[in-house]
Design a protein around this motif. Sequence first.
Motif, short mmCIF file in Angstrom:
data_model
loop_
_atom_site.label_atom_id
_atom_site.label_comp_id
_atom_site.label_asym_id
_atom_site.label_seq_id
_atom_site.Cartn_x
_atom_site.Cartn_y
_atom_site.Cartn_z
N UNK A 1 21.44 5.67 54.90
CA UNK A 1 21.96 6.41 56.05
C UNK A 1 23.48 6.57 55.93
N UNK A 2 23.97 7.76 56.22
CA UNK A 2 25.41 8.02 56.19
C UNK A 2 26.01 8.01 54.80
N UNK A 3 25.19 8.19 53.77
CA UNK A 3 25.70 8.18 52.39
C UNK A 3 26.66 9.35 52.17
N UNK A 4 27.62 9.15 51.28
CA UNK A 4 28.59 10.18 50.95
C UNK A 4 28.16 10.91 49.68
N UNK A 5 28.19 12.23 49.69
CA UNK A 5 27.83 12.97 48.47
C UNK A 5 28.78 12.67 47.32
N UNK A 6 28.25 12.68 46.11
CA UNK A 6 29.03 12.47 44.90
C UNK A 6 28.95 13.73 44.04
N UNK A 7 30.06 14.09 43.41
CA UNK A 7 30.11 15.29 42.59
C UNK A 7 29.45 15.05 41.23
N UNK A 8 28.61 15.97 40.82
CA UNK A 8 28.08 15.98 39.46
C UNK A 8 28.74 17.07 38.61
N UNK A 9 28.80 18.30 39.16
CA UNK A 9 29.39 19.43 38.42
C UNK A 9 30.16 20.31 39.40
N UNK A 10 31.31 20.87 38.96
CA UNK A 10 31.93 20.66 37.65
C UNK A 10 32.48 19.24 37.53
N UNK A 11 32.42 18.71 36.32
CA UNK A 11 32.85 17.33 36.11
C UNK A 11 34.32 17.12 36.42
N UNK A 12 35.11 18.20 36.34
CA UNK A 12 36.54 18.10 36.65
C UNK A 12 36.79 17.75 38.11
N UNK A 13 35.76 17.90 38.97
CA UNK A 13 35.91 17.59 40.39
C UNK A 13 35.48 16.17 40.73
N UNK A 14 35.01 15.42 39.74
CA UNK A 14 34.45 14.10 40.03
C UNK A 14 35.47 13.12 40.59
N UNK A 15 36.70 13.28 40.22
CA UNK A 15 37.75 12.37 40.69
C UNK A 15 38.54 12.95 41.86
N UNK A 16 38.15 14.12 42.34
CA UNK A 16 38.86 14.76 43.45
C UNK A 16 38.21 14.42 44.78
N UNK A 17 38.99 14.54 45.86
CA UNK A 17 38.41 14.39 47.19
C UNK A 17 37.43 15.53 47.45
#
Length: 331
Positions: A141-157
Amino acid sequence: MRISGRVAGSVALAAAVGLGGSLVPPASAEAAAAEAAAQSLPSLVAYVRGGDVYVSKGATEQRLTTGGGHARPRWSPNGQQLAFLKKGQLWAMKADGTGQRQLATRTAAGPSWSPDGKWIAFASMSCTGGPGVYRIAATTAGAKPEVLFPSSCREEDLPEEAATDSPATGSLNDRLRTDDAVAWSPDGTRVAFRGGDCESTYDACLSIGTVATGEEKTVASYGGGGSQNSGFAVVPSWRSDGAKLSWTAYQEGETPAETKPVHLVEYDTVSGTKRTVGGALDRELSYVDAGRAVITSQNKGGSWLAVLGLATGTRTLLRSGSQPSVQPLPR
């Protein structure tokens, strides 16, 4: 050029793609054939009609949602839950329609479960302002989405954006071309999705991204990069062994002979060869097994589910509706 509106619009567009209106009872011959085909199916089929989700296997169907605005139901690997879109946002429910719960507040496009059932992938606006692929925990519950693609966004807010439930308009081509449904591979290592890094070269494309590395492979492209055509490739679907990937395509070539209306493409993931399956205006394939699939086809001026023989091209109509998803068999 990538624009954020493409993702926001594609979710509502998915709800309208191929809707056949109210249920049209088939003629007696059609009913008998549909019953025979349905009885041969190993499991339920989830689908959309009039903006609501139904499931069926045989002569009866069960309505799981009410009120409209629902799209792209997708079964969990164990066949006990469905992920779906509700007014442009990601939800899940049990196979009988109970326990409906919202998973994310971001504008989302067609979801897909990881094969271990722990994650759900979906498309939403990325840090680049264009479409990206995210994953979210399926049970937290209340999980935060994580970026998969583009990979350049994985470390961005995560970029802020507002949800929309604006209805889709326009032709079938217009509604399909920006559908951002994604498909997680059966081995869990890859995700197929519309767009990707290939959009820096082509006008439209379909990619397979490797989850661990973020690497992307272009498997279909239109316009730009020396391609003298236009079109799109959307709504990918993996066969359960991962050997085949299908998608819905449209191509406008330099000559009438090179132009293909909406159709289905099946791609061999080992050899890279492609072939057209089914006929004109067939779309949204969901595999039953190596020889059969449930698709959206045209009948009596509306959209109908049909069982398609992938080798023979034979088809049997099932029910009025679109956006099929075949329930996986227990493993």
